[in-house]
Design a protein around this motif. Sequence first.
Motif, PDB file in Angstrom:
ATOM      1  N   ARG A  32      26.613  39.678  22.874  1.00  0.00           N
ATOM      2  CA  ARG A  32      25.401  39.726  22.054  1.00  0.00           C
ATOM      3  C   ARG A  32      24.498  40.849  22.558  1.00  0.00           C
ATOM      4  O   ARG A  32      24.323  41.032  23.768  1.00  0.00           O
ATOM      5  CB  ARG A  32      24.646  38.399  22.117  1.00  0.00           C
ATOM      6  CG  ARG A  32      23.428  38.360  21.181  1.00  0.00           C
ATOM      7  CD  ARG A  32      22.671  37.047  21.284  1.00  0.00           C
ATOM      8  NE  ARG A  32      23.498  35.915  20.935  1.00  0.00           N
ATOM      9  CZ  ARG A  32      23.743  35.489  19.702  1.00  0.00           C
ATOM     10  NH1 ARG A  32      23.234  36.151  18.667  1.00  0.00           N
ATOM     11  NH2 ARG A  32      24.508  34.429  19.475  1.00  0.00           N
ATOM     12  N   CYS A  33      23.919  41.601  21.642  1.00  0.00           N
ATOM     13  CA  CYS A  33      23.026  42.688  22.025  1.00  0.00           C
ATOM     14  C   CYS A  33      21.759  42.133  22.668  1.00  0.00           C
ATOM     15  O   CYS A  33      21.232  41.100  22.248  1.00  0.00           O
ATOM     16  CB  CYS A  33      22.656  43.529  20.806  1.00  0.00           C
ATOM     17  SG  CYS A  33      24.039  44.468  20.131  1.00  0.00           S
ATOM     18  N   LYS A  34      21.278  42.851  23.667  1.00  0.00           N
ATOM     19  CA  LYS A  34      20.045  42.458  24.336  1.00  0.00           C
ATOM     20  C   LYS A  34      18.851  43.029  23.580  1.00  0.00           C
ATOM     21  O   LYS A  34      18.950  44.081  22.932  1.00  0.00           O
ATOM     22  CB  LYS A  34      20.018  43.003  25.766  1.00  0.00           C
ATOM     23  CG  LYS A  34      21.095  42.445  26.672  1.00  0.00           C
ATOM     24  CD  LYS A  34      20.975  43.069  28.057  1.00  0.00           C
ATOM     25  CE  LYS A  34      22.046  42.554  28.993  1.00  0.00           C
ATOM     26  NZ  LYS A  34      21.948  43.187  30.342  1.00  0.00           N
ATOM     27  N   PRO A  35      17.689  42.364  23.666  1.00  0.00           N
ATOM     28  CA  PRO A  35      16.486  42.988  23.112  1.00  0.00           C
ATOM     29  C   PRO A  35      16.135  44.225  23.922  1.00  0.00           C
ATOM     30  O   PRO A  35      16.264  44.235  25.154  1.00  0.00           O
ATOM     31  CB  PRO A  35      15.421  41.901  23.278  1.00  0.00           C
ATOM     32  CG  PRO A  35      15.922  41.018  24.367  1.00  0.00           C
ATOM     33  CD  PRO A  35      17.424  41.056  24.266  1.00  0.00           C
ATOM     34  N   LYS A  36      15.740  45.291  23.249  1.00  0.00           N
ATOM     35  CA  LYS A  36      15.412  46.526  23.947  1.00  0.00           C
ATOM     36  C   LYS A  36      14.143  46.332  24.773  1.00  0.00           C
ATOM     37  O   LYS A  36      13.164  45.733  24.308  1.00  0.00           O
ATOM     38  CB  LYS A  36      15.235  47.665  22.953  1.00  0.00           C
ATOM     39  CG  LYS A  36      16.503  47.995  22.180  1.00  0.00           C
ATOM     40  CD  LYS A  36      16.270  49.111  21.177  1.00  0.00           C
ATOM     41  CE  LYS A  36      17.542  49.427  20.401  1.00  0.00           C
ATOM     42  NZ  LYS A  36      17.323  50.491  19.383  1.00  0.00           N
ATOM     43  N   ARG A  37      14.181  46.839  26.000  1.00  0.00           N
ATOM     44  CA  ARG A  37      13.046  46.649  26.900  1.00  0.00           C
ATOM     45  C   ARG A  37      11.775  47.299  26.363  1.00  0.00           C
ATOM     46  O   ARG A  37      10.671  46.823  26.620  1.00  0.00           O
ATOM     47  CB  ARG A  37      13.384  47.225  28.278  1.00  0.00           C
ATOM     48  CG  ARG A  37      14.486  46.447  28.997  1.00  0.00           C
ATOM     49  CD  ARG A  37      14.746  47.035  30.375  1.00  0.00           C
ATOM     50  NE  ARG A  37      15.787  46.286  31.066  1.00  0.00           N
ATOM     51  CZ  ARG A  37      16.221  46.599  32.284  1.00  0.00           C
ATOM     52  NH1 ARG A  37      15.708  47.641  32.920  1.00  0.00           N
ATOM     53  NH2 ARG A  37      17.165  45.872  32.855  1.00  0.00           N
ATOM     54  N   LEU A  60      13.947  40.389  18.067  1.00  0.00           N
ATOM     55  CA  LEU A  60      14.713  39.231  17.623  1.00  0.00           C
ATOM     56  C   LEU A  60      15.830  39.653  16.684  1.00  0.00           C
ATOM     57  O   LEU A  60      16.967  39.165  16.789  1.00  0.00           O
ATOM     58  CB  LEU A  60      13.776  38.242  16.925  1.00  0.00           C
ATOM     59  CG  LEU A  60      14.412  36.930  16.454  1.00  0.00           C
ATOM     60  CD1 LEU A  60      14.914  36.128  17.640  1.00  0.00           C
ATOM     61  CD2 LEU A  60      13.404  36.118  15.647  1.00  0.00           C
ATOM     62  N   LYS A  61      15.537  40.582  15.789  1.00  0.00           N
ATOM     63  CA  LYS A  61      16.548  41.077  14.852  1.00  0.00           C
ATOM     64  C   LYS A  61      17.691  41.752  15.596  1.00  0.00           C
ATOM     65  O   LYS A  61      18.866  41.573  15.243  1.00  0.00           O
ATOM     66  CB  LYS A  61      15.891  42.075  13.887  1.00  0.00           C
ATOM     67  CG  LYS A  61      16.827  42.659  12.843  1.00  0.00           C
ATOM     68  CD  LYS A  61      17.249  41.619  11.819  1.00  0.00           C
ATOM     69  CE  LYS A  61      18.072  42.257  10.711  1.00  0.00           C
ATOM     70  NZ  LYS A  61      18.571  41.246   9.755  1.00  0.00           N
ATOM     71  N   ASN A  62      17.352  42.496  16.644  1.00  0.00           N
ATOM     72  CA  ASN A  62      18.377  43.193  17.424  1.00  0.00           C
ATOM     73  C   ASN A  62      19.361  42.208  18.047  1.00  0.00           C
ATOM     74  O   ASN A  62      20.555  42.499  18.179  1.00  0.00           O
ATOM     75  CB  ASN A  62      17.711  44.036  18.513  1.00  0.00           C
ATOM     76  CG  ASN A  62      18.694  44.920  19.247  1.00  0.00           C
ATOM     77  OD1 ASN A  62      19.343  45.764  18.652  1.00  0.00           O
ATOM     78  ND2 ASN A  62      18.811  44.716  20.555  1.00  0.00           N
ATOM     79  N   MET A  63      18.877  41.028  18.403  1.00  0.00           N
ATOM     80  CA  MET A  63      19.737  40.041  19.044  1.00  0.00           C
ATOM     81  C   MET A  63      20.681  39.345  18.067  1.00  0.00           C
ATOM     82  O   MET A  63      21.527  38.554  18.493  1.00  0.00           O
ATOM     83  CB  MET A  63      18.884  38.996  19.765  1.00  0.00           C
ATOM     84  CG  MET A  63      18.189  39.531  21.007  1.00  0.00           C
ATOM     85  SD  MET A  63      17.341  38.237  21.941  1.00  0.00           S
ATOM     86  CE  MET A  63      18.745  37.298  22.548  1.00  0.00           C
TER      87      MET A  63
END
Length: 381
Positions: free
Chosen positions: A109-114, A123-126
């Motif tokens: 799963r993609c992490k939220p960008k710092r 949230l969308k990125n995840m």
Amino acid sequence: MSDPGHANVLDQVALTFSDWRPLRHVEDPLQKDLSAVARAGDCLFLACDETASVERLRRLEDGTFGDHRHYVLDEFVSLPGGAEGEMDIEGLCAEGGFLWIVGSHSLKRCKPKRDESDAGDALKNMEDIEREPNRYFLGRIPLVEEAPGLFMPARQDGERNAAWVKFGKKRSSLARWLAGDPHLGPFLNIPSKENGFDVEGLAVQGDRVWLGLRGPVLRGHAVILDLDIKEKVPGRLKARHVDGERRYRKHLLDTRGLGIRDMRLDGDDLLLLVGPTMSLEGPAFVLRWRDALHDSSSGVIDPGRIETVAELPYQLHADHPEGIDLWPEGGAGALLVIYDAPAPERTDPDTFTVRADVIRPPGRSDHGIVSRIVAASGLQV
């Protein structure tokens, strides 16, 4: 299950790598992201979970390991994601003149960008779940002895070929074999570190291959898959039917919620490195599954056959045990332990060196694994 307490660190072995910065698609130094280890003569083969390669170090006159060689696996096997695709190698084993290799077979799963300023965008990125095709590798590469104790991988050595289980960009043979499994099938589409399917341990004897799962953990039980794999045609490995219509045996071991992080055969026993399944900090143990070689059918293993060999030294946010191998130089029962996210005191960034531990299990006592895990985690029961 007996519980002898913390392992004794007998010694440390310095592992020195070449400068990692010229390597493509590597964000951290190799020595900070080690995920697997295997001993062959005077060589250590190691893997970094960011690459599609194995690293070879050889023993030097002072007892350290260096003279680093970097082997891109796309030169020996056909990887669907090519040489630049991450393999997430989590298990290595040198056996019978081959180096066996297994990828995690997991989703990510993609992490939220710092630097994401908008919580909604984070949230969308995840929502994005990545499938890296190279992660679905299970195979072996011939080892050629260049000089006494010095081995190098090769695509072919006489009648011995590099060979692997069929896999593609969307699905591997192993995933297909497990798709209908009532215990494991539902976890194949769940990302790793969320109790999804995640291979992290590998042990081999002859044509018999054991795969230890970090996840899923089922009601506190870790899962080990047990396959009989043969090279049906040159370059292609396939598991035969061993449990009715299945191509694998399935062993469940009560580890009190810990997942398999690595494995190594020790005589008829299987040594298990176990640790947290999810993305959290926690203790790690070495367990012994007694007479594992004699289990020829699926089932839940009698807890009386699982012994706690040692609890490994534990630090918060550092020194996560990732790999073990037998280390006869340390005496009976000694093991080499490598770590991911090594603590600063065991690294030298200027020389690209990290120190692995040589441990010896302490004497046994009459406490069980439950008491040790509960005590280490601070839980109340």
